[in-house]
Structure formats: C-alpha cells, structure tokens
Design a protein around this motif. Structure first.
Motif, PDB file in Angstrom:
ATOM      1  N   LYS A 164       0.817  -1.204   0.000  1.00  0.00           N
ATOM      2  CA  LYS A 164       0.000   0.000   0.000  1.00  0.00           C
ATOM      3  C   LYS A 164       0.858   1.263   0.000  1.00  0.00           C
ATOM      4  O   LYS A 164       0.508   2.260  -0.643  1.00  0.00           O
ATOM      5  CB  LYS A 164      -0.953  -0.010   1.193  1.00  0.00           C
ATOM      6  N   LEU A 165       1.962   1.237   0.723  1.00  0.00           N
ATOM      7  CA  LEU A 165       2.851   2.399   0.740  1.00  0.00           C
ATOM      8  C   LEU A 165       3.421   2.677  -0.646  1.00  0.00           C
ATOM      9  O   LEU A 165       3.506   3.830  -1.091  1.00  0.00           O
ATOM     10  CB  LEU A 165       3.999   2.177   1.730  1.00  0.00           C
ATOM     11  N   LEU A 166       3.808   1.614  -1.344  1.00  0.00           N
ATOM     12  CA  LEU A 166       4.393   1.781  -2.669  1.00  0.00           C
ATOM     13  C   LEU A 166       3.340   2.154  -3.714  1.00  0.00           C
ATOM     14  O   LEU A 166       3.579   2.992  -4.583  1.00  0.00           O
ATOM     15  CB  LEU A 166       5.110   0.503  -3.099  1.00  0.00           C
ATOM     16  N   GLU A 167       2.172   1.557  -3.614  1.00  0.00           N
ATOM     17  CA  GLU A 167       1.138   1.762  -4.623  1.00  0.00           C
ATOM     18  C   GLU A 167       0.590   3.181  -4.638  1.00  0.00           C
ATOM     19  O   GLU A 167       0.069   3.649  -5.661  1.00  0.00           O
ATOM     20  CB  GLU A 167       0.001   0.762  -4.402  1.00  0.00           C
ATOM     21  N   ARG A 168       0.713   3.899  -3.518  1.00  0.00           N
ATOM     22  CA  ARG A 168       0.168   5.258  -3.462  1.00  0.00           C
ATOM     23  C   ARG A 168       1.127   6.295  -4.056  1.00  0.00           C
ATOM     24  O   ARG A 168       0.767   7.469  -4.211  1.00  0.00           O
ATOM     25  CB  ARG A 168      -0.195   5.632  -2.012  1.00  0.00           C
ATOM     26  N   GLU A 169       2.341   5.853  -4.393  1.00  0.00           N
ATOM     27  CA  GLU A 169       3.312   6.770  -4.985  1.00  0.00           C
ATOM     28  C   GLU A 169       2.999   7.012  -6.471  1.00  0.00           C
ATOM     29  O   GLU A 169       2.677   6.085  -7.208  1.00  0.00           O
ATOM     30  CB  GLU A 169       4.730   6.210  -4.854  1.00  0.00           C
ATOM     31  N   ASN A 170       3.112   8.233  -6.875  1.00  0.00           N
ATOM     32  CA  ASN A 170       2.889   8.594  -8.277  1.00  0.00           C
ATOM     33  C   ASN A 170       4.210   8.462  -9.034  1.00  0.00           C
ATOM     34  O   ASN A 170       4.945   9.428  -9.217  1.00  0.00           O
ATOM     35  CB  ASN A 170       2.343  10.022  -8.372  1.00  0.00           C
ATOM     36  N   VAL A 171       4.518   7.236  -9.451  1.00  0.00           N
ATOM     37  CA  VAL A 171       5.803   6.942 -10.085  1.00  0.00           C
ATOM     38  C   VAL A 171       5.715   7.161 -11.596  1.00  0.00           C
ATOM     39  O   VAL A 171       4.812   6.637 -12.256  1.00  0.00           O
ATOM     40  CB  VAL A 171       6.229   5.490  -9.792  1.00  0.00           C
ATOM     41  N   ASN A 172       6.644   7.928 -12.132  1.00  0.00           N
ATOM     42  CA  ASN A 172       6.707   8.177 -13.571  1.00  0.00           C
ATOM     43  C   ASN A 172       7.412   7.005 -14.241  1.00  0.00           C
ATOM     44  O   ASN A 172       8.627   6.842 -14.131  1.00  0.00           O
ATOM     45  CB  ASN A 172       7.443   9.488 -13.847  1.00  0.00           C
ATOM     46  N   GLU A 173       6.663   6.183 -14.948  1.00  0.00           N
ATOM     47  CA  GLU A 173       7.212   4.977 -15.545  1.00  0.00           C
ATOM     48  C   GLU A 173       8.159   5.273 -16.701  1.00  0.00           C
ATOM     49  O   GLU A 173       8.914   4.402 -17.131  1.00  0.00           O
ATOM     50  CB  GLU A 173       6.076   4.069 -16.022  1.00  0.00           C
ATOM     51  N   ALA A 174       8.134   6.498 -17.207  1.00  0.00           N
ATOM     52  CA  ALA A 174       9.011   6.862 -18.317  1.00  0.00           C
ATOM     53  C   ALA A 174      10.414   7.223 -17.826  1.00  0.00           C
ATOM     54  O   ALA A 174      11.333   7.372 -18.636  1.00  0.00           O
ATOM     55  CB  ALA A 174       8.405   8.030 -19.090  1.00  0.00           C
ATOM     56  N   GLU A 175      10.568   7.357 -16.516  1.00  0.00           N
ATOM     57  CA  GLU A 175      11.872   7.709 -15.941  1.00  0.00           C
ATOM     58  C   GLU A 175      12.431   6.529 -15.164  1.00  0.00           C
ATOM     59  O   GLU A 175      11.737   5.556 -14.876  1.00  0.00           O
ATOM     60  CB  GLU A 175      11.713   8.925 -15.021  1.00  0.00           C
ATOM     61  N   ARG A 176      13.713   6.612 -14.804  1.00  0.00           N
ATOM     62  CA  ARG A 176      14.347   5.560 -14.013  1.00  0.00           C
ATOM     63  C   ARG A 176      14.064   5.810 -12.535  1.00  0.00           C
ATOM     64  O   ARG A 176      14.197   6.933 -12.057  1.00  0.00           O
ATOM     65  CB  ARG A 176      15.858   5.547 -14.279  1.00  0.00           C
ATOM     66  N   ASN A 177      13.674   4.756 -11.836  1.00  0.00           N
ATOM     67  CA  ASN A 177      13.277   4.879 -10.435  1.00  0.00           C
ATOM     68  C   ASN A 177      13.988   3.837  -9.591  1.00  0.00           C
ATOM     69  O   ASN A 177      14.037   2.664  -9.946  1.00  0.00           O
ATOM     70  CB  ASN A 177      11.766   4.704 -10.308  1.00  0.00           C
ATOM     71  N   VAL A 178      14.546   4.276  -8.478  1.00  0.00           N
ATOM     72  CA  VAL A 178      15.278   3.392  -7.576  1.00  0.00           C
ATOM     73  C   VAL A 178      14.660   3.481  -6.183  1.00  0.00           C
ATOM     74  O   VAL A 178      14.461   4.577  -5.655  1.00  0.00           O
ATOM     75  CB  VAL A 178      16.770   3.779  -7.501  1.00  0.00           C
ATOM     76  N   LEU A 179      14.354   2.328  -5.611  1.00  0.00           N
ATOM     77  CA  LEU A 179      13.827   2.283  -4.251  1.00  0.00           C
ATOM     78  C   LEU A 179      14.948   1.863  -3.308  1.00  0.00           C
ATOM     79  O   LEU A 179      15.564   0.817  -3.497  1.00  0.00           O
ATOM     80  CB  LEU A 179      12.663   1.289  -4.169  1.00  0.00           C
ATOM     81  N   VAL A 180      15.221   2.699  -2.307  1.00  0.00           N
ATOM     82  CA  VAL A 180      16.244   2.412  -1.303  1.00  0.00           C
ATOM     83  C   VAL A 180      15.527   2.168   0.017  1.00  0.00           C
ATOM     84  O   VAL A 180      14.843   3.053   0.528  1.00  0.00           O
ATOM     85  CB  VAL A 180      17.233   3.591  -1.151  1.00  0.00           C
ATOM     86  N   SER A 181      15.677   0.965   0.572  1.00  0.00           N
ATOM     87  CA  SER A 181      14.919   0.660   1.779  1.00  0.00           C
ATOM     88  C   SER A 181      15.612  -0.412   2.611  1.00  0.00           C
ATOM     89  O   SER A 181      16.585  -1.022   2.171  1.00  0.00           O
ATOM     90  CB  SER A 181      13.503   0.212   1.395  1.00  0.00           C
ATOM     91  N   HIS A 182      15.074  -0.602   3.808  1.00  0.00           N
ATOM     92  CA  HIS A 182      15.610  -1.570   4.760  1.00  0.00           C
ATOM     93  C   HIS A 182      14.410  -2.231   5.417  1.00  0.00           C
ATOM     94  O   HIS A 182      13.784  -1.651   6.296  1.00  0.00           O
ATOM     95  CB  HIS A 182      16.466  -0.852   5.805  1.00  0.00           C
ATOM     96  N   GLN A 183      14.032  -3.415   4.935  1.00  0.00           N
ATOM     97  CA  GLN A 183      12.807  -4.051   5.389  1.00  0.00           C
ATOM     98  C   GLN A 183      13.030  -5.527   5.675  1.00  0.00           C
ATOM     99  O   GLN A 183      14.068  -6.097   5.336  1.00  0.00           O
ATOM    100  CB  GLN A 183      11.700  -3.897   4.340  1.00  0.00           C
ATOM    101  N   SER A 184      12.020  -6.133   6.256  1.00  0.00           N
ATOM    102  CA  SER A 184      12.013  -7.568   6.524  1.00  0.00           C
ATOM    103  C   SER A 184      10.728  -8.153   5.978  1.00  0.00           C
ATOM    104  O   SER A 184       9.696  -7.508   5.975  1.00  0.00           O
ATOM    105  CB  SER A 184      12.098  -7.850   8.024  1.00  0.00           C
TER     106      SER A 184
END
Length: 230
Positions: A164-184
């Motif tokens: 849900k946290l990721l899906e609410r982001e307005n990500v521009n698919e035409a650009e390069r996107n990097v997710l930096v995170s620390h999860q389990s």
C-alpha cells in the motif's frame, strides 16, 4: 549514473564485549578511499547505520568522521540514507530538512500522514532523470494512519503495508526509479503467491522481494544482510 551502495554499518557494535571501533574506523576509511576512486554520483546507505537505537557518543563520533570524510573526498556525490530496524528513526530523522539542503539526506521516518509521501530525491545525468525513493524501516503501526487496518481494525500484515505504501506513490514509468529501503519479510508471507502485477526476485536463500512492474527500474533493498537488486 554511478551508484555506490552500502548497508548495515552497525557502527558501535561490540563483539563479546570487545570494542570494534578501531576495526570499524579502518573499514570505513577503506570505503571512503574506494568511493574517492569510483567517484559515484550517489552514495546510498540502506539502513542499520548504528548497532543500537541509542548509540554511544563514540559511535556517533565514528559516523560523523565517516560522513565528513565522504563529503570531502567525494564532494559532488549526493549522500542518501535511511534508518534500519537497529536505528532510532527520530534520531536519524533529526535535522532532516537542514541536511537535505547540503545534499545529505538522512531519512529516519516513513510517511506518517496521508499528506506525506516517501521521500523522493531526483538526480539527472545525460540520459535524463533518476528518482530515488527513500523508505526507512517500517512497522505497520507506524503507517496505520495511511494504509488503514483490516476488517477487525487490526494492523495490516507487513507485506500488505509495504504494498500500500508503494502503490500510493505517483511513479513516472518513463523515468528511471530506484527504491532504497531496509525491510524484513515475515517467513509466512514469503510463501504467499505473488500477484501477476509484481516481479519476483529470489535470492539463493529463498528470500523474496517485490517490485512494481515497469515502475521500479532498480531496487536497493536490504533483507537480513542480503542485497537484492532488480
């Protein structure tokens, strides 16, 4: 774009009551030297900066010296880091807005209200924009106000919360996107069938992370000392 990735520094760690400060300072200096040689555009630290939520003053000194060396040796690089489960989110988040003006992003807290979103840092190279999304360690209770609860008013599962946290982001698919995170990812959740809209990536130890199809061209994710890239 050249990216220099680090995680799990665990500064302040003691092994069987043995102080590892000298060893850590040596390794961190080697990291600085390698960064100087590579001259990256971005330096990413994906969580667990310290070994304890309340680090000793000596550990803070070691980290301060490390960041000072990095900014001196690689002055053009943008440094981005997120808190991990060993870190104190409020402490890492301290002076967040001030430091960001110096191209140093220390993101300790995830978005906590519906008006807030994952911290986004945009860099540009000759090919266009690269968007870095900085998501610290998350517990479902921390973002309950955003992702909601289940039908029994209980916190959502860890897996559902991250989706849900990721899906609410307005990500521009035409650009390069990097997710930096620390999860389990909880063991039982790793076994769940993945929906067709997600790309699976499995490490040799059957550790599974997920990334939105087409949206995320890169994933810098830490899971139990394993760096997984999509």
């Amino acid at each position: 774009m050249k990216i220099f990735h680090l995680s799990d520094l665990h500064i302040g760690l003691k092994l069987m009551n043995h102080d590892l400060r000298e060893d850590q300072e040596y390794i961190l200096h080697q990291i600085v030297e390698r960064a100087r040689e590579e001259k990256p555009d971005a330096i990413l630290i994906a969580g667990d900066i310290y070994d304890k939520a309340v680090p000793a003053a000596e550990a803070v000194e070691v980290f301060d010296h490390f960041i000072n060396e990095l900014t001196e040796m690689v002055p053009e690089a943008v440094i981005m880091m997120v808190s991990g489960n060993h870190d104190s989110a409020p402490r890492v988040n301290c002076f967040r807005s001030i430091l960001s003006r110096q191209h140093l992003y220390m993101i300790g807290k995830p978005p906590e209200t519906k008006e807030e979103y994952i911290e986004k840092v945009t860099l540009t190279d000759k090919y266009g924009k690269v968007n870095f999304y900085l998501l610290p360690f998350v517990k479902p209770s921390m973002v309950k106000q955003i992702v909601g609860t289940d039908e029994n008013d209980n916190n959502l599962s860890y897996d559902a919360t991250l989706h849900k946290l990721l899906e609410r982001e307005n990500v521009n698919e035409a650009e390069r996107n990097v997710l930096v995170s620390h999860q389990s990812i909880c063991r039982q959740e790793k076994r769940r069938r993945m929906s067709s809209g997600w790309i699976p990536k499995s490490a040799p130890w059957e550790i599974l992370m997920k990334c939105l199809r087409m949206c995320w061209s890169g994933l810098t994710m830490r899971h139990w000392d394993i760096f997984i890239s999509l």
